[in-house]
Design a protein around this motif. Structure first.
Motif, mmCIF file in Angstrom:
data_model
loop_
_atom_site.group_PDB
_atom_site.id
_atom_site.type_symbol
_atom_site.label_atom_id
_atom_site.label_comp_id
_atom_site.label_asym_id
_atom_site.label_seq_id
_atom_site.Cartn_x
_atom_site.Cartn_y
_atom_site.Cartn_z
ATOM 1 N N ASP A 11 0.839 -1.152 0.040
ATOM 2 C CA ASP A 11 -0.078 0.234 0.139
ATOM 3 C C ASP A 11 0.981 1.308 0.073
ATOM 4 O OD1 ASP A 11 -2.304 -1.350 0.710
ATOM 5 O OD2 ASP A 11 -1.683 -1.946 2.514
ATOM 6 N N ASP A 12 0.461 2.158 -0.575
ATOM 7 C CA ASP A 12 1.235 3.654 -0.656
ATOM 8 C C ASP A 12 0.342 4.510 0.315
ATOM 9 O OD1 ASP A 12 2.359 5.923 -0.980
ATOM 10 O OD2 ASP A 12 2.071 5.925 -3.017
ATOM 11 N N TRP A 13 1.108 4.908 1.604
ATOM 12 C CA TRP A 13 0.440 5.436 2.813
ATOM 13 C C TRP A 13 0.744 7.068 2.736
ATOM 14 C CZ3 TRP A 13 -2.755 2.733 5.189
ATOM 15 C CH2 TRP A 13 -2.704 1.241 5.148
ATOM 16 N N PHE A 243 8.138 2.552 10.625
ATOM 17 C CA PHE A 243 8.602 3.094 9.197
ATOM 18 C C PHE A 243 7.945 2.470 8.081
ATOM 19 C CE2 PHE A 243 12.321 3.977 12.186
ATOM 20 C CZ PHE A 243 12.232 5.261 12.039
ATOM 21 N N PHE A 244 7.128 3.104 7.139
ATOM 22 C CA PHE A 244 6.566 2.356 6.220
ATOM 23 C C PHE A 244 6.523 3.411 4.941
ATOM 24 C CE2 PHE A 244 2.686 4.530 7.635
ATOM 25 C CZ PHE A 244 2.688 4.387 9.000
ATOM 26 N N GLY A 297 2.363 -0.444 7.626
ATOM 27 C CA GLY A 297 1.513 0.752 7.503
ATOM 28 C C GLY A 297 0.086 0.338 8.066
ATOM 29 N N ALA A 298 -0.393 -0.808 7.328
ATOM 30 C CA ALA A 298 -1.675 -1.318 7.528
ATOM 31 C C ALA A 298 -1.867 -1.541 9.089
ATOM 32 C CB ALA A 298 -1.722 -2.704 6.742
ATOM 33 N N ASP A 299 -0.624 -2.031 9.761
ATOM 34 C CA ASP A 299 -0.582 -2.637 11.031
ATOM 35 C C ASP A 299 -0.975 -1.089 11.878
ATOM 36 O OD1 ASP A 299 -0.281 -5.149 10.457
ATOM 37 O OD2 ASP A 299 1.741 -5.228 11.051
ATOM 38 N N PHE A 300 0.014 -0.235 11.457
ATOM 39 C CA PHE A 300 -0.334 1.271 12.215
ATOM 40 C C PHE A 300 -1.624 1.687 12.275
ATOM 41 C CE2 PHE A 300 0.130 5.524 12.772
ATOM 42 C CZ PHE A 300 0.834 5.759 13.963
ATOM 43 N N GLY A 302 -4.404 0.076 11.684
ATOM 44 C CA GLY A 302 -5.259 -0.916 12.182
ATOM 45 C C GLY A 302 -6.101 -1.551 11.081
ATOM 46 N N LEU A 303 -5.710 -1.457 9.987
ATOM 47 C CA LEU A 303 -6.419 -2.015 8.880
ATOM 48 C C LEU A 303 -5.700 -3.503 8.539
ATOM 49 C CD1 LEU A 303 -6.424 1.224 6.611
ATOM 50 C CD2 LEU A 303 -8.324 -0.056 7.700
ATOM 51 N N PRO A 304 -6.643 -4.262 8.045
ATOM 52 C CA PRO A 304 -6.195 -5.663 7.709
ATOM 53 C C PRO A 304 -5.071 -5.556 6.535
ATOM 54 C CG PRO A 304 -8.395 -5.297 6.747
ATOM 55 C CD PRO A 304 -7.925 -3.986 7.342
ATOM 56 N N ARG A 305 -4.125 -6.480 6.904
ATOM 57 C CA ARG A 305 -3.114 -6.602 5.777
ATOM 58 C C ARG A 305 -3.653 -6.997 4.449
ATOM 59 N NH1 ARG A 305 1.933 -9.355 8.872
ATOM 60 N NH2 ARG A 305 2.615 -7.858 10.412
ATOM 61 N N ASN A 306 -3.161 -6.851 3.330
ATOM 62 C CA ASN A 306 -3.605 -7.414 1.934
ATOM 63 C C ASN A 306 -3.312 -8.886 2.014
ATOM 64 O OD1 ASN A 306 -4.422 -4.764 1.096
ATOM 65 N ND2 ASN A 306 -2.354 -4.352 0.583
ATOM 66 N N LYS A 307 -4.089 -9.504 1.118
ATOM 67 C CA LYS A 307 -3.965 -10.926 0.920
ATOM 68 C C LYS A 307 -3.343 -11.453 -0.475
ATOM 69 C CE LYS A 307 -7.084 -12.575 4.149
ATOM 70 N NZ LYS A 307 -7.553 -11.374 4.987
ATOM 71 N N GLU A 308 -3.583 -10.624 -1.611
ATOM 72 C CA GLU A 308 -3.160 -11.041 -2.753
ATOM 73 C C GLU A 308 -1.524 -10.623 -2.744
ATOM 74 O OE1 GLU A 308 -5.209 -11.494 -5.581
ATOM 75 O OE2 GLU A 308 -6.788 -11.506 -4.018
ATOM 76 N N SER A 309 -0.977 -11.125 -3.962
ATOM 77 C CA SER A 309 0.716 -10.889 -3.799
ATOM 78 C C SER A 309 1.019 -10.341 -5.136
ATOM 79 C CB SER A 309 1.470 -12.048 -3.465
ATOM 80 O OG SER A 309 0.773 -13.195 -4.089
#
Ligand code: NCD
Ligand code: ZN
Length: 353
Positions: A11-13, A243-244, A297-300, A302-309
Protein backbone atom coordinates in the motif's frame (compact mmCIF):
# COMPACT_ATOMS: atom_id res chain seq x y z
CA UNK A 1 14.18 -15.49 -16.25
CA UNK A 2 15.73 -14.70 -12.82
CA UNK A 3 13.89 -15.78 -9.65
CA UNK A 4 10.94 -13.48 -9.00
CA UNK A 5 10.60 -11.58 -5.75
CA UNK A 6 7.06 -12.06 -4.42
CA UNK A 7 5.46 -9.90 -1.74
CA UNK A 8 2.04 -9.44 -0.25
CA UNK A 9 0.62 -6.54 -2.24
CA UNK A 10 1.86 -3.23 -0.80
CA UNK A 11 0.00 0.00 0.00
CA UNK A 12 1.09 3.59 -0.50
CA UNK A 13 0.56 5.54 2.72
CA UNK A 14 1.08 9.01 1.18
CA UNK A 15 -0.01 9.81 -2.36
CA UNK A 16 -1.12 12.82 -4.43
CA UNK A 17 -3.45 11.77 -7.22
CA UNK A 18 -4.63 15.28 -8.25
CA UNK A 19 -8.02 15.50 -9.95
CA UNK A 20 -9.92 15.63 -13.25
CA UNK A 21 -8.31 14.19 -16.37
CA UNK A 22 -4.99 13.72 -14.51
CA UNK A 23 -6.55 10.81 -12.61
CA UNK A 24 -6.38 8.64 -15.73
CA UNK A 25 -2.58 8.56 -15.43
CA UNK A 26 -2.04 8.75 -11.69
CA UNK A 27 -4.66 6.22 -10.62
CA UNK A 28 -3.59 3.71 -13.29
CA UNK A 29 0.03 3.83 -12.14
CA UNK A 30 -0.77 3.42 -8.46
CA UNK A 31 -3.46 0.78 -8.93
CA UNK A 32 -1.05 -1.44 -10.84
CA UNK A 33 1.11 -1.88 -7.75
CA UNK A 34 -0.79 -0.87 -4.67
CA UNK A 35 -3.96 -2.27 -3.15
CA UNK A 36 -4.69 0.91 -1.20
CA UNK A 37 -3.35 4.42 -0.92
CA UNK A 38 -3.76 7.28 1.49
CA UNK A 39 -4.93 10.06 -0.79
CA UNK A 40 -3.73 13.55 0.09
CA UNK A 41 -6.43 16.23 0.31
CA UNK A 42 -4.45 19.22 -1.03
CA UNK A 43 -6.47 19.84 -4.16
CA UNK A 44 -6.87 23.41 -5.43
CA UNK A 45 -10.06 23.45 -3.38
CA UNK A 46 -8.88 21.44 -0.37
CA UNK A 47 -10.84 18.39 0.73
CA UNK A 48 -12.14 19.66 4.06
CA UNK A 49 -15.44 17.79 4.49
CA UNK A 50 -16.85 14.30 4.21
CA UNK A 51 -18.96 15.41 1.22
CA UNK A 52 -15.95 16.68 -0.70
CA UNK A 53 -13.99 13.53 0.18
CA UNK A 54 -16.76 11.21 -1.00
CA UNK A 55 -17.18 13.04 -4.29
CA UNK A 56 -13.40 12.95 -4.83
CA UNK A 57 -13.35 9.25 -3.96
CA UNK A 58 -16.00 8.60 -6.63
CA UNK A 59 -13.88 10.38 -9.25
CA UNK A 60 -10.88 8.26 -8.25
CA UNK A 61 -12.88 5.02 -8.38
CA UNK A 62 -14.13 5.95 -11.86
CA UNK A 63 -10.51 6.23 -13.04
CA UNK A 64 -9.42 2.72 -11.96
CA UNK A 65 -8.57 0.71 -15.08
CA UNK A 66 -10.68 -2.40 -15.73
CA UNK A 67 -9.39 -5.51 -14.03
CA UNK A 68 -7.54 -3.71 -11.22
CA UNK A 69 -8.67 -3.39 -7.62
CA UNK A 70 -7.65 -0.25 -5.74
CA UNK A 71 -9.06 1.33 -2.59
CA UNK A 72 -8.47 5.02 -2.06
CA UNK A 73 -8.26 5.80 1.67
CA UNK A 74 -9.47 9.36 2.00
CA UNK A 75 -8.10 12.10 4.23
CA UNK A 76 -9.44 15.49 5.25
CA UNK A 77 -7.46 18.69 5.22
CA UNK A 78 -7.27 20.24 8.65
CA UNK A 79 -7.80 24.02 8.68
CA UNK A 80 -8.23 26.65 11.37
CA UNK A 81 -11.98 26.27 10.78
CA UNK A 82 -12.32 22.49 11.06
CA UNK A 83 -15.16 21.80 13.49
CA UNK A 84 -15.82 18.95 15.91
CA UNK A 85 -18.86 18.14 13.75
CA UNK A 86 -16.60 17.62 10.71
CA UNK A 87 -14.48 15.16 12.70
CA UNK A 88 -17.54 13.27 13.96
CA UNK A 89 -18.90 12.85 10.43
CA UNK A 90 -15.53 11.78 9.07
CA UNK A 91 -14.89 9.47 12.01
CA UNK A 92 -18.16 7.68 11.32
CA UNK A 93 -17.35 7.24 7.62
CA UNK A 94 -15.31 4.12 6.90
CA UNK A 95 -13.74 5.63 3.79
CA UNK A 96 -12.11 8.52 5.66
CA UNK A 97 -9.18 7.32 7.66
CA UNK A 98 -7.08 10.32 8.70
CA UNK A 99 -6.62 14.08 8.87
CA UNK A 100 -3.76 15.94 7.27
CA UNK A 101 -2.02 18.85 8.92
CA UNK A 102 -0.18 21.26 6.66
CA UNK A 103 1.34 24.23 8.46
CA UNK A 104 -0.10 27.16 6.46
CA UNK A 105 2.17 27.97 3.53
CA UNK A 106 4.50 24.97 3.94
CA UNK A 107 3.97 23.45 0.49
CA UNK A 108 1.77 23.06 -2.62
CA UNK A 109 -1.82 24.22 -2.00
CA UNK A 110 -1.28 24.66 1.72
CA UNK A 111 -2.56 28.22 2.02
CA UNK A 112 -5.61 26.94 3.94
CA UNK A 113 -3.41 25.03 6.38
CA UNK A 114 -3.26 25.43 10.13
CA UNK A 115 -1.75 28.69 11.40
CA UNK A 116 -1.41 27.56 15.02
CA UNK A 117 -1.44 23.90 16.07
CA UNK A 118 -2.54 24.85 19.58
CA UNK A 119 -5.84 26.09 18.14
CA UNK A 120 -6.61 22.56 16.91
CA UNK A 121 -6.41 20.87 20.32
CA UNK A 122 -10.16 20.27 20.66
CA UNK A 123 -10.16 18.73 17.17
CA UNK A 124 -7.25 16.45 18.03
CA UNK A 125 -9.09 15.29 21.14
CA UNK A 126 -12.07 14.35 18.98
CA UNK A 127 -9.78 12.46 16.58
CA UNK A 128 -8.44 10.44 19.52
CA UNK A 129 -12.03 9.38 20.26
CA UNK A 130 -12.25 7.94 16.75
CA UNK A 131 -8.66 6.64 16.74
CA UNK A 132 -8.03 8.72 13.59
CA UNK A 133 -4.37 9.37 12.84
CA UNK A 134 -3.01 12.86 12.28
CA UNK A 135 -0.71 13.00 9.24
CA UNK A 136 1.78 15.81 9.55
CA UNK A 137 3.79 17.76 7.00
CA UNK A 138 6.51 18.41 9.54
CA UNK A 139 8.15 21.68 8.54
CA UNK A 140 8.01 25.08 10.17
CA UNK A 141 7.13 27.99 7.91
CA UNK A 142 8.95 30.62 9.97
CA UNK A 143 10.76 32.69 7.31
CA UNK A 144 13.77 33.09 9.60
CA UNK A 145 14.41 29.33 9.57
CA UNK A 146 16.66 27.95 6.84
CA UNK A 147 14.74 25.65 4.50
CA UNK A 148 17.15 22.77 5.22
CA UNK A 149 16.44 23.04 8.98
CA UNK A 150 12.65 23.30 8.86
CA UNK A 151 11.92 19.66 9.67
CA UNK A 152 14.31 19.52 12.63
CA UNK A 153 12.93 22.75 14.08
CA UNK A 154 9.34 21.55 13.57
CA UNK A 155 10.10 18.52 15.71
CA UNK A 156 11.52 20.67 18.51
CA UNK A 157 8.90 23.40 18.42
CA UNK A 158 5.72 21.53 17.56
CA UNK A 159 5.97 17.74 17.44
CA UNK A 160 7.63 17.28 20.80
CA UNK A 161 4.98 19.35 22.69
CA UNK A 162 2.22 17.63 20.70
CA UNK A 163 3.35 14.09 21.45
CA UNK A 164 3.88 15.00 25.10
CA UNK A 165 0.39 16.48 25.40
CA UNK A 166 -1.39 13.72 23.43
CA UNK A 167 0.57 10.47 23.75
CA UNK A 168 -2.52 8.54 22.66
CA UNK A 169 -2.93 10.47 19.37
CA UNK A 170 -1.71 8.44 16.40
CA UNK A 171 0.70 10.59 14.40
CA UNK A 172 2.43 9.88 11.11
CA UNK A 173 5.32 12.23 10.46
CA UNK A 174 5.10 12.26 6.68
CA UNK A 175 7.95 11.99 4.19
CA UNK A 176 10.77 12.30 6.74
CA UNK A 177 14.03 13.63 5.35
CA UNK A 178 16.50 13.88 8.23
CA UNK A 179 18.42 11.75 10.70
CA UNK A 180 16.82 13.88 13.40
CA UNK A 181 13.33 12.81 12.30
CA UNK A 182 14.28 9.14 11.96
CA UNK A 183 15.78 9.14 15.47
CA UNK A 184 12.86 11.05 16.95
CA UNK A 185 10.34 8.60 15.52
CA UNK A 186 12.41 5.59 16.54
CA UNK A 187 12.62 6.82 20.12
CA UNK A 188 8.99 7.94 20.31
CA UNK A 189 5.99 6.06 21.62
CA UNK A 190 4.07 3.41 19.71
CA UNK A 191 1.60 5.97 18.41
CA UNK A 192 4.30 7.75 16.40
CA UNK A 193 5.33 6.49 12.93
CA UNK A 194 6.79 7.88 9.70
CA UNK A 195 6.57 7.41 5.95
CA UNK A 196 9.67 7.53 3.76
CA UNK A 197 9.69 8.34 0.03
CA UNK A 198 11.79 6.61 -2.64
CA UNK A 199 13.45 9.87 -3.67
CA UNK A 200 14.64 10.70 -0.15
CA UNK A 201 16.10 7.19 0.07
CA UNK A 202 17.84 7.49 -3.30
CA UNK A 203 19.02 11.10 -3.53
CA UNK A 204 20.77 13.73 -1.51
CA UNK A 205 20.68 17.45 -2.24
CA UNK A 206 23.54 17.25 -4.73
CA UNK A 207 21.05 15.60 -7.12
CA UNK A 208 19.13 18.87 -7.11
CA UNK A 209 21.96 21.39 -7.15
CA UNK A 210 25.17 20.01 -8.69
CA UNK A 211 25.95 20.49 -12.38
CA UNK A 212 23.01 22.85 -12.85
CA UNK A 213 19.70 23.11 -11.08
CA UNK A 214 17.49 20.04 -11.45
CA UNK A 215 13.89 21.14 -10.96
CA UNK A 216 12.56 17.59 -11.24
CA UNK A 217 14.45 16.74 -8.06
CA UNK A 218 12.87 19.61 -6.14
CA UNK A 219 10.29 18.54 -3.59
CA UNK A 220 9.24 19.45 -0.08
CA UNK A 221 10.63 18.73 2.38
CA UNK A 222 13.67 19.46 0.24
CA UNK A 223 16.41 16.82 -0.27
CA UNK A 224 19.04 16.91 2.45
CA UNK A 225 22.71 15.98 3.01
CA UNK A 226 24.03 12.45 2.42
CA UNK A 227 24.20 11.66 6.18
CA UNK A 228 20.46 12.14 6.31
CA UNK A 229 19.81 9.93 3.29
CA UNK A 230 21.88 7.20 4.91
CA UNK A 231 19.93 7.49 8.15
CA UNK A 232 16.67 7.15 6.22
CA UNK A 233 17.91 4.02 4.46
CA UNK A 234 18.91 2.58 7.82
CA UNK A 235 15.47 3.32 9.27
CA UNK A 236 13.52 2.01 6.27
CA UNK A 237 15.50 -1.21 6.04
CA UNK A 238 15.71 -1.83 9.79
CA UNK A 239 12.52 -3.84 10.03
CA UNK A 240 11.19 -1.36 12.61
CA UNK A 241 7.39 -1.23 12.16
CA UNK A 242 7.34 2.52 12.82
CA UNK A 243 8.63 3.15 9.29
CA UNK A 244 6.59 2.43 6.19
CA UNK A 245 6.16 3.15 2.52
CA UNK A 246 4.71 6.48 1.40
CA UNK A 247 5.79 7.70 -2.01
CA UNK A 248 4.63 11.32 -1.76
CA UNK A 249 4.36 10.96 -5.53
CA UNK A 250 3.35 14.53 -6.42
CA UNK A 251 2.88 15.20 -10.13
CA UNK A 252 3.07 18.65 -11.66
CA UNK A 253 2.92 19.60 -15.29
CA UNK A 254 6.42 19.88 -16.76
CA UNK A 255 5.87 23.56 -17.52
CA UNK A 256 5.26 24.33 -13.84
CA UNK A 257 8.34 22.37 -12.77
CA UNK A 258 10.65 23.92 -15.39
CA UNK A 259 9.85 27.49 -14.49
CA UNK A 260 11.37 30.60 -12.92
CA UNK A 261 9.52 29.56 -9.75
CA UNK A 262 9.14 25.80 -10.06
CA UNK A 263 6.65 23.73 -8.10
CA UNK A 264 7.74 21.23 -5.46
CA UNK A 265 6.94 17.57 -6.08
CA UNK A 266 8.44 14.45 -7.64
CA UNK A 267 6.36 11.93 -9.58
CA UNK A 268 7.32 8.36 -8.67
CA UNK A 269 4.04 6.44 -8.83
CA UNK A 270 4.88 4.95 -12.25
CA UNK A 271 7.74 2.92 -10.73
CA UNK A 272 7.38 3.22 -6.98
CA UNK A 273 7.75 -0.38 -5.94
CA UNK A 274 10.55 -0.97 -8.42
CA UNK A 275 12.45 1.98 -6.92
CA UNK A 276 11.97 0.78 -3.34
CA UNK A 277 13.13 -2.70 -4.37
CA UNK A 278 16.32 -1.21 -5.81
CA UNK A 279 16.93 0.65 -2.54
CA UNK A 280 16.40 -2.41 -0.34
CA UNK A 281 18.55 -4.57 -2.60
CA UNK A 282 21.40 -2.03 -2.51
CA UNK A 283 21.16 -2.04 1.31
CA UNK A 284 21.28 -5.87 1.38
CA UNK A 285 17.83 -5.88 2.98
CA UNK A 286 15.42 -7.36 0.44
CA UNK A 287 14.07 -9.52 3.26
CA UNK A 288 12.84 -6.34 5.00
CA UNK A 289 10.99 -4.93 1.98
CA UNK A 290 7.70 -6.72 2.57
CA UNK A 291 7.35 -5.44 6.13
CA UNK A 292 8.05 -1.84 5.06
CA UNK A 293 5.88 -1.96 1.95
CA UNK A 294 3.03 -4.28 2.88
CA UNK A 295 2.65 -4.75 6.64
CA UNK A 296 3.81 -1.87 8.84
CA UNK A 297 1.43 0.75 7.46
CA UNK A 298 -1.65 -1.44 7.63
CA UNK A 299 -0.76 -2.50 11.17
CA UNK A 300 -0.28 1.11 12.29
CA UNK A 301 -3.59 2.24 10.79
CA UNK A 302 -5.34 -0.80 12.27
CA UNK A 303 -6.39 -2.04 8.84
CA UNK A 304 -6.19 -5.64 7.64
CA UNK A 305 -3.09 -6.71 5.76
CA UNK A 306 -3.64 -7.39 2.06
CA UNK A 307 -4.10 -10.97 0.87
CA UNK A 308 -3.08 -10.79 -2.79
CA UNK A 309 0.55 -10.91 -3.77
CA UNK A 310 2.64 -9.15 -6.36
CA UNK A 311 5.92 -10.13 -8.02
CA UNK A 312 8.94 -8.30 -9.35
CA UNK A 313 11.78 -9.60 -11.39
CA UNK A 314 15.28 -8.22 -11.87
CA UNK A 315 15.00 -7.22 -15.51
CA UNK A 316 15.88 -3.73 -16.70
CA UNK A 317 13.51 -1.36 -18.47
CA UNK A 318 13.87 2.22 -19.58
CA UNK A 319 11.53 4.71 -18.00
CA UNK A 320 9.62 6.90 -20.49
CA UNK A 321 10.61 10.58 -20.80
CA UNK A 322 7.08 11.69 -20.06
CA UNK A 323 3.50 10.67 -19.38
CA UNK A 324 0.33 12.44 -20.34
CA UNK A 325 -0.97 14.61 -17.51
CA UNK A 326 -4.54 15.77 -17.88
CA UNK A 327 -5.99 16.76 -21.23
CA UNK A 328 -3.12 18.89 -22.41
CA UNK A 329 -0.20 18.51 -20.06
CA UNK A 330 2.73 16.16 -19.69
CA UNK A 331 4.68 15.18 -16.62
CA UNK A 332 8.28 14.09 -16.35
CA UNK A 333 8.55 11.07 -14.06
CA UNK A 334 11.38 10.28 -11.66
CA UNK A 335 14.23 8.56 -13.59
CA UNK A 336 12.81 9.73 -16.94
CA UNK A 337 14.80 8.19 -19.80
CA UNK A 338 16.91 6.12 -17.40
CA UNK A 339 17.09 2.38 -16.84
CA UNK A 340 15.60 0.75 -13.76
CA UNK A 341 16.82 -2.62 -12.53
CA UNK A 342 13.56 -4.18 -11.36
CA UNK A 343 10.24 -4.55 -13.06
CA UNK A 344 6.82 -5.59 -11.85
CA UNK A 345 5.45 -8.74 -13.43
CA UNK A 346 2.49 -6.66 -14.52
CA UNK A 347 4.90 -4.46 -16.49
CA UNK A 348 7.07 -7.16 -18.06
CA UNK A 349 5.98 -6.04 -21.52
CA UNK A 350 8.10 -2.91 -21.09
CA UNK A 351 11.43 -4.64 -20.27
CA UNK A 352 14.32 -4.87 -22.68
CA UNK A 353 14.11 -8.26 -24.38
C1 NCD B 1 3.42 18.02 -2.66
C2 NCD B 1 2.44 18.42 -3.77
O1 NCD B 1 2.90 18.82 -4.85
O2 NCD B 1 1.23 18.33 -3.56
N1 NCD B 1 4.73 18.45 -3.01
C3 NCD B 1 5.90 17.94 -2.55
O3 NCD B 1 6.96 18.45 -2.88
N2 NCD B 1 5.93 16.87 -1.78
C4 NCD B 1 2.94 18.58 -1.37
C5 NCD B 1 3.61 17.96 -0.18
O4 NCD B 1 3.38 16.81 0.14
O5 NCD B 1 4.40 18.66 0.46
ZN1 ZN C 1 2.79 14.97 -0.03
Amino acid sequence: MPQPLTLIQPDDWHLHLRDGAALATTVAHSAKQFARAIVMPNLKIPITTTELAMAYRDRILAAIPDGLAFSPLMTLYLTDDTSIEVIKRAGNNKHIVALKLYPAGATTHSASGVTDIECTYSILEEMIEFDMPLLIHGEVTDPSIDVFDREKIFIERHLEPLTRRYPELKIVLEHITTRDAAEYVEEGGETLAATITPHHLLLNRNAMLVGGIHPHHYCLPVLKREVHRQALVKAATSGNPKFFLGTDSAPHDTSSKESGCGCAGIYSAHAALELYTEIFEAAGALDKLEGFASFHGADFYGLPRNKESISLVKRPWVCPESYQFGDEGVLRPFRAGEALDWTLYANLHRTIQ
